[in-house]
Scaffold this motif. Structure first.
Motif, PDB file in Angstrom:
ATOM      1  N   ARG A 120      -1.794   0.428  73.739  1.00  0.00           N
ATOM      2  CA  ARG A 120      -2.229   1.799  74.009  1.00  0.00           C
ATOM      3  C   ARG A 120      -3.363   2.252  73.113  1.00  0.00           C
ATOM      4  O   ARG A 120      -4.213   3.044  73.514  1.00  0.00           O
TER       5      ARG A 120
ATOM      6  N   ASN B 218       7.765   7.567  78.937  1.00  0.00           N
ATOM      7  CA  ASN B 218       6.540   6.886  78.507  1.00  0.00           C
ATOM      8  C   ASN B 218       6.775   5.483  77.988  1.00  0.00           C
ATOM      9  O   ASN B 218       5.935   4.955  77.262  1.00  0.00           O
ATOM     10  N   THR B 219       7.887   4.873  78.330  1.00  0.00           N
ATOM     11  CA  THR B 219       8.205   3.530  77.843  1.00  0.00           C
ATOM     12  C   THR B 219       8.601   2.643  79.012  1.00  0.00           C
ATOM     13  O   THR B 219       9.475   3.001  79.797  1.00  0.00           O
TER      14      THR B 219
ATOM     15  N   ASP C  65       1.853   6.234  71.567  1.00  0.00           N
ATOM     16  CA  ASP C  65       2.629   7.273  72.227  1.00  0.00           C
ATOM     17  C   ASP C  65       3.830   7.731  71.411  1.00  0.00           C
ATOM     18  O   ASP C  65       4.722   8.397  71.937  1.00  0.00           O
TER      19      ASP C  65
ATOM     20  N   ASP D  64       6.497   6.317  69.901  1.00  0.00           N
ATOM     21  CA  ASP D  64       7.886   5.910  70.095  1.00  0.00           C
ATOM     22  C   ASP D  64       8.242   4.593  69.407  1.00  0.00           C
ATOM     23  O   ASP D  64       9.370   4.122  69.548  1.00  0.00           O
TER      24      ASP D  64
ATOM     25  N   ASN E 230      11.914   2.952  69.477  1.00  0.00           N
ATOM     26  CA  ASN E 230      12.121   1.721  70.243  1.00  0.00           C
ATOM     27  C   ASN E 230      12.775   0.649  69.375  1.00  0.00           C
ATOM     28  O   ASN E 230      13.756   0.014  69.775  1.00  0.00           O
TER      29      ASN E 230
HETATM   30 MG    MG Z   1       6.041   3.692  74.647  1.00  0.00          MG
END
Ligand code: MG
Ligand code: ADP
Ligand code: ADP
Ligand code: MG
Ligand code: MG
Ligand code: MG
Lengths: 330, 193, 330, 193
Positions: free
Chosen positions: B161, A81-82, B35, B37, B41
């Motif tokens: 998002r 998803n990245t 999402d 992350d 990240n």
């Molecule tokens: Mg992402």
């Protein structure tokens, strides 16, 4: 949620490696990347425009499964998803370029758009001609006040139609225009009965009760526009068709391609039952369908659900859809 | 005030420390409206950033460029190109000036150019955009930064998002704004250390 | 368990109808049956031996997805997990026969074996030459004291190799011998993290805890030989390889085909991670693999799990595996 | 005793009634050691069997053949060809004899031929095989039939899906034995009605 994996951090590299090991006759991994490229004779000998796509992982077989004769020249897998990073995309662009330039097919997410744009800048410093098109086929939401519409299952129609045209010798400008036209004529909506469980997280991304479904989900576990009681397949089909057809400027001479797409954990049995309802209902509405594809084509990890895509076919697109392709997943 | 090699190292060290500590918290914020992350990240990216300091005797400009490349190639997602573009543009400018407020302004402009967001769109820009003036007028404070990030809570997201959630994005902190808050809080700590 | 269906009783007919509506260029439904047949020009013009298979539904894309040029001539869908009846199989045999006879590829279950045998008797009354081979590739259990070993994912290798040979003009006797040889050299074992939920039943066929997996499952929700703690993909791969390789008479010159098969609800991501482990480990064991296929090929409704198949390639089988096929799912 | 058109009709009517009533029970037994569909399979088949009586004035042989075809084409699975073969072979024999014990013996032989099972393999044969002698000696009773089916409980399955369970098949009734028990109990009812 149980998964057949080793360490969570190793999923993407191991998946890419597994795919390349399984189909060495079709694809090769680009050194020091999670990108793969075509390795068929037609590609090696050819002077076609290169096609590059990619995005976050979790949507397999998108994009890696669509690399090969008549579709993508190279594809890049990001973390789950990245979006992949510009250096990786740049490596794919260099691999894909044969001097005729490279078309980037980007799904419309902030991360993808920006990372592909940076890669494009890097490649342009190298005097590689690059154009990018942004797929935004998801009509679950209006485009106002958001990042724009999301790119989902319609992406494979863009990849297939442009891939066939590239193989036939279309120029970069022609391909960018063709790809944009396909995007403009392609609309998708998805529904889910269960959200996906991202590896490392031990519960689904959102909760649906045993009698509930969600209309308008995205392929990254984005919730949709309505949570409703579970409905029969035929009811779902009619609802999605209404929504999608409302986004087209319909002509009596229209011919459509239909994609019924399983979102990862949906048995083919259910996909075919749903396809039956869609095709029967479209026939009743006098909507002519001349191409259909059913399967797990653009997934959302292990989401249980389907998406429906309609593409209003123009010009020679039907021929391009039926042109030979030699990829893992088309 | 000016950005020199020592301050840059201290700044990044403090930021890395904060990000690694708050990794789960940031991903948790992202799970609410994105999402999930963002912490991972940033943590991946900052580990790579800290590696760049192993190359000795780099100028501020060279060091900023190495940081930019680390962020660009390791963060991924939306935050990677945004933070990466900010540091890349700052590295180019740092050849001519080491004035901190000017450099951050150039970074904020890079984020706006790359992401196309406006103020109030509930993104990291809602922190970055206000920092240069605060630096210039010596009003930058840890509490003030926390306020900037807190202001994203009632906003409805228009970019990234979170924008897909429409009104459902209201009532949540923007994760990128919070990591940016931490970036500049780390700068304050580095300056006062 | 939520499903995208209408009435439970309508699943199979609607699924067959959806498949035929989606791919009318490839297959047609035989009147008054749940059987479909090839409709390509090569079939219509040809004098090849016909290949017919079929079985209970729930294993899609098996068998319907393997009808077409280079594979099956016709296939019959039974009710879910229930063999089709002799009259339906008989209709498929008649459709497939071009005067050169018909080979039946039967998975080894009591119901399938008996229904196909009765259909064979009906066809023989009509002077159609028919031979049947019985696929029993599942080595999870010893063959003693049971119905014999089950037919599972290895079936597609039999269908592909025999299909290519039939297309190339092999006789019925040659095909029966070839198919039997492929069966003798093909071994499979499956594992599951979650059992399947049969439509109409609202819970999985057997219970596994959140940290458990089952070794040796069948494709009809049959439990296997051991319930164990969940293991990493690499551990599972090594265990299944041990079991499978122990069933072969290994030669140093061996070349193998490998099939990694998702059982219905397994994301491709996991299948490729698993394939990576299998292929890496086989390489370490000096087991040479020259053909690999990965995907949802022979499923068990929505079971989350995989099966591993190895086929010890003989003669020209590698060429036959790579020969062109035009089916929905190969 | 003899099988005539009237008895055959009453027999099948009783059997159909019993099967429809016990559909869920039989599928439940099959769920324990098979795939959970035996009741549904038989119910589907018996509905089709009852339709065959709509054709008037058929001889016993013709009627048995129609029943066989209905079972063969509607039951599916393992039970379809087994019950179907039994009735098909009985229909052929019925041209020459309507002696019930002889006909059932021929049916039992057909099941053995089709399925290759031996006595004690935990299948329907463990009921069918004993019925002819009981008929001949007028010892067939509802309780005796229940006993025959009950005898399958301690057996380990050697044929059919249950055989894959190995020892785990022990301790469960065989669903096909139970439906066969009901078939012959229906015959008893039909005879005494
Ligand atoms: Mg992402
Ligand atoms: N167009 C944009 N402009 C500015 N900032 C953005 C934009 N899109 C996303 N962001 C920032 O990025 C953050 C999310 O980063 P991250 O979670 O790492 O990436 P992704 O959304 O790709 O998973 C958001 O919280 C927001 O602050
Ligand atoms: N080889 C065989 N010989 C005799 N009876 C058998 C054999 N195989 C299965 N059976 C019978 O069939 C019954 C199962 O029937 P059914 O559930 O309708 O079919 P399936 O097992 O195909 O689902 C078993 O309980 C058993 O009595
Ligand atoms: Mg995120
Ligand atoms: Mg069955
Ligand atoms: Mg059964």
């Amino acid at each position: 949620m149980k998964k057949i994996i080793n360490a969570v951090a190793d999923i993407v590299p191991e998946m890419v490696s597994g795919l390349v090991k399984s189909y060495p006759q079709l694809v090769a991994q680009l050194p020091n990347t999670q990108a793969i490229g075509r390795r068929d004779a037609a590609f090696k000998a050819g002077h076609q425009v290169g096609l590059v796509s990619g995005g976050g992982s979790g949507h397999e077989p998108l994009h890696l499964g669509y690399v090969g004769l008549g579709m993508l020249s190279a594809a890049v897998a990001g973390q789950i998803n990245t979006s992949p990073t510009p250096d990786q995309i740049y490596a794919a662009i260099r691999y894909a370029d044969h001097g005729a330039g490279v078309l980037l097919i980007v799904k419309n997410y902030a991360g993808d758009v920006m990372n592909f744009a940076m890669a494009q800048e890097l490649a342009e410093y190298d005097d590689i001609q690059v154009k990018a098109i942004t797929v935004d086929d998801d009509v679950a939401f209006d485009a106002t006040d958001t990042q724009g519409r999301r790119g989902v299952a319609g992406t494979i129609l863009v990849e297939k139609i442009c891939g066939a045209a590239a193989e036939a010798g279309a120029s970069l400008d022609e391909l960018a225009a063709l790809g944009q036209a396909v995007i403009d004529h392609t609309k998708t909506i998805g529904i889910a009965l269960t959200a996906a469980t991202v590896p490392g997280v031990d519960h689904p991304g959102f909760e649906l009760q045993a009698d509930e479904m969600e209309y308008g989900v995205g392929i990254h576990n984005e919730r949709g526009y309505a949570t409703e009681k579970m409905a029969p397949s035929a009811t779902i089909a009619a609802h999605l068709e209404d929504k999608i057809l409302g986004n087209f400027d319909l002509q009596t001479t229209d011919e459509f391609a239909v994609v019924v797409n399983g979102l990862g954990a949906t048995p083919l049995m259910e996909q075919y039952v749903f396809a039956n309802d869609v095709l029967a209902d479209l026939a009743k509405r006098d909507v002519k369908v001349t191409f259909t594809k059913v399967g797990n084509l653009v997934t959302a990890i292990d989401m249980h659900g389907v998406s429906l895509t309609l593409c209003q076919l123009q010009d020679n697109w039907h021929t391009l859809l039926n042109a030979p392709a030699n990829t893992i997943a088309w | 005030s000016m950005l020199d090699e020592t301050l840059l190292f201290k700044w990044m060290t403090e930021f890395d420390h904060q990000i690694q500590t708050d990794k789960a918290y940031l991903s948790g914020l992202d799970a609410e409206i994105g999402d999930g992350d963002h912490g991972d990240n940033m943590a991946r990216g900052m580990s790579a950033v800290m590696h760049t300091f192993k190359t000795p005797n780099q100028s501020v400009a060279e060091q900023l460029k190495a940081i930019a490349f680390a962020l660009i190639s390791k963060v991924g997602g939306a935050a990677g190109p945004l933070y990466g573009s900010a540091f890349l543009r700052m590295s180019k400018a740092a050849v001519d000036t080491q004035q901190l407020d000017q450099l951050i302004q150039i970074g904020a402009d890079a984020i706006a150019d790359r992401g196309g967001a406006n103020f109030g769109d509930k993104t990291m820009l809602d922190v970055w955009a206000y920092v240069p003036a605060m630096l210039e007028h010596h009003t930058l404070s840890s509490a003030g930064l926390a306020q900037l990030a807190a202001h994203t809570k009632p906003m409805q997201a228009k970019k990234g998002r979170a924008s897909y959630l429409g009104e459902r994005s209201v009532g949540h902190l923007d994760p990128g704004a919070v990591s940016s808050q931490e970036l500049f809080q780390a700068l304050l700590k580095a300056q006062s250390a």
